[in-house]
Write an enzyme that holds these catalytic residues in place. Structure first.
Site, PDB file in Angstrom:
ATOM      1  N   HIS A  82       0.838  -1.200   0.000  1.00 55.65           N
ATOM      2  CA  HIS A  82       0.000   0.000   0.000  1.00 55.65           C
ATOM      3  C   HIS A  82       0.868   1.243   0.000  1.00 55.65           C
ATOM      4  O   HIS A  82       1.837   1.337   0.746  1.00 55.65           O
ATOM      5  CB  HIS A  82      -0.923   0.016   1.218  1.00 55.65           C
ATOM      6  CG  HIS A  82      -1.922   1.132   1.152  1.00 55.65           C
ATOM      7  ND1 HIS A  82      -3.096   1.017   0.430  1.00 55.65           N
ATOM      8  CD2 HIS A  82      -1.900   2.379   1.660  1.00 55.65           C
ATOM      9  CE1 HIS A  82      -3.760   2.165   0.520  1.00 55.65           C
ATOM     10  NE2 HIS A  82      -3.054   3.007   1.256  1.00 55.65           N
ATOM     11  N   ASP A 161     -14.799   4.041   7.101  1.00 59.78           N
ATOM     12  CA  ASP A 161     -13.719   4.851   6.520  1.00 59.78           C
ATOM     13  C   ASP A 161     -14.223   5.625   5.315  1.00 59.78           C
ATOM     14  O   ASP A 161     -13.866   6.786   5.127  1.00 59.78           O
ATOM     15  CB  ASP A 161     -12.522   3.980   6.125  1.00 59.78           C
ATOM     16  CG  ASP A 161     -11.456   4.820   5.446  1.00 59.78           C
ATOM     17  OD1 ASP A 161     -10.905   5.714   6.109  1.00 59.78           O
ATOM     18  OD2 ASP A 161     -11.215   4.640   4.234  1.00 59.78           O
ATOM     19  N   ARG A 168     -13.554  14.068   5.921  1.00 57.43           N
ATOM     20  CA  ARG A 168     -12.199  14.623   6.107  1.00 57.43           C
ATOM     21  C   ARG A 168     -11.766  15.403   4.879  1.00 57.43           C
ATOM     22  O   ARG A 168     -11.138  16.460   4.977  1.00 57.43           O
ATOM     23  CB  ARG A 168     -11.199  13.488   6.359  1.00 57.43           C
ATOM     24  CG  ARG A 168     -11.330  12.858   7.736  1.00 57.43           C
ATOM     25  CD  ARG A 168     -10.508  11.583   7.813  1.00 57.43           C
ATOM     26  NE  ARG A 168      -9.104  11.806   7.550  1.00 57.43           N
ATOM     27  CZ  ARG A 168      -8.279  10.882   7.048  1.00 57.43           C
ATOM     28  NH1 ARG A 168      -8.722   9.668   6.779  1.00 57.43           N
ATOM     29  NH2 ARG A 168      -7.020  11.169   6.830  1.00 57.43           N
ATOM     30  N   SER A 183      -7.182   4.902   8.815  1.00 56.46           N
ATOM     31  CA  SER A 183      -7.883   4.751   7.540  1.00 56.46           C
ATOM     32  C   SER A 183      -7.211   3.670   6.685  1.00 56.46           C
ATOM     33  O   SER A 183      -7.862   2.769   6.159  1.00 56.46           O
ATOM     34  CB  SER A 183      -7.864   6.102   6.818  1.00 56.46           C
ATOM     35  OG  SER A 183      -8.195   5.974   5.476  1.00 56.46           O
ATOM     36  N   LYS A 187      -8.363  -0.814   6.372  1.00 55.54           N
ATOM     37  CA  LYS A 187      -8.713  -1.411   5.083  1.00 55.54           C
ATOM     38  C   LYS A 187      -7.794  -2.586   4.771  1.00 55.54           C
ATOM     39  O   LYS A 187      -8.214  -3.602   4.239  1.00 55.54           O
ATOM     40  CB  LYS A 187      -8.621  -0.344   3.980  1.00 55.54           C
ATOM     41  CG  LYS A 187      -9.772   0.646   4.063  1.00 55.54           C
ATOM     42  CD  LYS A 187      -9.697   1.720   3.010  1.00 55.54           C
ATOM     43  CE  LYS A 187      -8.636   2.745   3.313  1.00 55.54           C
ATOM     44  NZ  LYS A 187      -8.742   4.005   2.625  1.00 55.54           N
TER      45      LYS A 187
END
Ligand code: URA
Length: 434
Positions: A82, A161, A168, A183, A187
Site C-alpha cells: 500500500h 472509513d 475529512r 484509515s 482497510k
C-alpha cells in the site's frame, strides 16, 4: 456516552477510552451521531492528535463497521502493498502481477485518485472493460484462481472509513498521522492479508511531506499491523518529483507496459523492485532482499510478470488488445507543450502542483464523485537533474477539455524549476523500517 462529551474530551486534549471511540464510530454508522458532530471530533483529533491506544481503537472500530475477508483457505502467505499516495505512482500495477507471477497470492484493494494524487483504480479503469467494483466473493474467487485481484473498496469492507474519509476530504482533516494510519490500516487488515509492505511517501508531493513525520506515520502503521498479527515492513520513498515520466491514467498504463518490457524509467523500476523484493521476502520465497530482487528481475525478463498482468486484466473483463497494441488507444483531442524558458538543469519540482495540473486537465478529481478522463495527463520530458536547452520541450499536456490548457500550462510552468546548477537529488528509497 454522548457525542458531546466525546467531542469535548478530545477538544480538551484528554485521552478517550477505546470503548468510547468504538461507541462513537458505531453510533455514527447508525446515524445517531451526525456528520457535524463527526467533523467536529475529526478536527479535535486533527489538532490534539490521538494516542497509540486511541489510534488502535479507531482502526478496530473502522474494521468492526463492516465485514472482513477470510482468505485462509487459499494456500500461501498473502501479501499486499500500500502506498500513502503520490503523483505518477503506478507501482501497484507492475508490482502486483510481478509478485503474483512468483506464486505469491496478492489480494490488492486499491483506492481512487483524490486531490493531487492519482489512484490505481482510475488507472486500471482506463483499460476498456476493466472491472474494479467487485464484491467479496468475486475478490476471493480471483485470488484463489489467479493468485491476484486488483479491486476497489467494496461496500461491505470498512464502510466507516468511506463515510469519514469523505468528511475529512472537505474539512481539511486528511493530513493527520493517526487519522491516515487508522484509515489505511483498517482497510488492509480487513482484506484478509498476512503481511503488508508499505510505501510511505515523503517529499513535497506526499500527504505528509517532512521525512521525520513520514517516518512517524510509517512506524505507527507498522505497530498497528503488528497489533493485529500482520507482518509489516515500510519503505520511505521520495515524492520530491513524480514517479516515472507519465502522470494521468492511460498514460501511466502505457508506462507500466514499458516497464513489463524492460523499458521503464529507472526511478519507477527501482521503487517497484525494492517494494516487490520486500513482499517476496515476507512471503518466504527468498532469504534476502537481493535474492528476491533477482527472482523479480527474472519474472520480468522471462515475460512471466507480463503474462500474469494480461491474465488478470482479462479475468477482470479488460480488453488486452490495447495492452498488446497501446498505439491503438485513442488519444486525447488536445495537446500542448511546455517549453523551457531558459537553459539549465531541472532543479526542483513542486510535485503537488504537477498533480494538480493533471487534475485540471481532467485526469484526477477534486471530489470523490467527479468523473476522470482516461486520456488526460502529463508526460514529462525532463526529470530532476536533467539538462534542458531554452525552447526545448519539458513536458507535454493532454486533455479533452481545451479550455483547461492555459491554466494547466501556467501551473506546470511554476511547478518545474530550472537552474544553472545541478540539484542534489533526494534519495529514492530513504529508509527501510520494520
Ligand atoms: N489514503 C487513505 O486510504 N486514507 C487516508 O487517510 C489517506 C490516504
Amino acid at each position: 456516552m454522548s457525542p458531546y462529551e466525546i467531542i469535548a474530551t478530545k477538544r480538551d486534549g484528554a485521552e478517550l477510552a477505546p470503548e468510547a471511540i468504538g461507541w462513537f464510530i458505531d453510533a455514527f454508522m447508525k446515524d445517531e451521531v451526525r456528520d457535524y458532530q463527526m467533523t467536529a471530533w475529526l478536527m479535535a483529533a486533527y489538532i490534539r492528535g490521538l494516542s497509540d491506544a486511541e489510534t488502535v481503537a479507531l482502526t478496530q472500530a473502522y474494521i468492526n463497521s463492516g465485514k472482513t475477508v477470510d482468505l485462509s483457505s487459499i494456500p500461501g502467505i498473502k501479501v499486499d502493498k500500500h502506498s500513502t499516495g503520490g503523483v505518477g505512482d503506478k507501482v501497484s500495477i507492475i508490482l502486483a502481477p510481478l509478485v503474483a507471477s512468483l506464486g505469491i497470492p496478492v489480494p490488492m484493494i486499491s483506492g481512487r485518485g483524490l486531490g493531487h494524487t492519482g489512484g490505481t483504480l482510475d488507472k486500471l479503469e482506463s483499460i476498456p472493460g476493466f472491472q474494479t467494483q467487485l464484491d467479496v466473493p468475486q475478490f476471493q474467487e480471483l485470488v484463489s484462481r489467479h493468485g491476484l485481484a486488483l479491486i476497489g473498496q467494496t461496500a461491505e469492507l470498512v464502510p466507516a472509513d468511506r463515510r469519514i474519509y469523505a468528511l475529512r476530504d472537505v474539512t481539511a482533516t486528511v493530513d493527520s498521522i493517526p487519522l491516515i494510519c487508522a484509515s489505511i490500516m483498517s482497510k488492509k487488515i480487513a482484506e484478509g492479508i498476512d503481511a503488508l509492505v508499505l510505501d510511505v511517501k515523503y517529499g513535497n508531493g506526499a500527504f505528509i511531506p517532512p521525512p521525520e513525520k513520514a517516518e512517524v506515520l510509517a512506524r505507527k502503521m507498522i505497530q498497528i499491523g503488528r497489533a493485529s498479527g500482520k507482518q509489516v515492513v515500510a519503505l520511505l520513498t521520495s515524492m520530491e518529483q513524480p514517479l516515472g515520466r507519465a502522470v494521468g491514467n492511460w498514460l501511466e498504463i502505457e508506462e507500466c507496459i514499458d516497464c513489463f518490457h524492460g523499458k521503464g524509467p529507472n526511478d519507477l523500476m527501482e521503487v517497484t523492485l525494492a517494494l516487490a523484493a520486500e513482499m517476496v521476502v515476507l512471503a518466504g520465497k527468498a532469504g534476502s532482499a537481493q535474492a528476491a530482487r533477482d527472482l523479480c528481475q527474472q519474472a520480468l525478463s522471462s515475460g512471466k510478470a507480463w503474462d500474469k498482468f494480461l491474465e488478470i486484466v482479462a479475468a477482470q473483463g479488460g480488453d488486452t488488445e490495447f495492452l498488446e497494441h497501446p498505439r491503438r488507444y485513442p488519444r486525447a483531442r488536445f495537446r500542448a507543450e511546455l517549453k523551457a524558458g531558459e537553459s539549465g538543469y531541472v532543479a526542483a519540482f513542486q510535485t503537488r502542483e504537477v498533480g494538480m495540473a493533471s487534475v485540471e486537465l481532467g485526469a484526477g478529481r477534486l471530489r470523490a464523485e467527479d468523473p476522470v478522463d482516461p486520456q488526460a495527463g502529463i508526460r514529462l520530458h525532463r526529470k530532476l537533474g536533467e539538462l534542458v536547452e531554452k525552447g526545448q520541450v519539458v513536458a507535454e499536456l493532454y486533455t479533452n477539455r481545451k479550455e483547461t490548457l492555459p491554466g494547466a500550462l501556467k501551473r506546470l510552468e511554476k511547478a518545474i524549476h530550472i537552474d544553472a546548477r545541478p540539484p542534489k537529488i533526494p534519495p529514492l528509497v530513504l529508509k527501510r523500517l520494520a
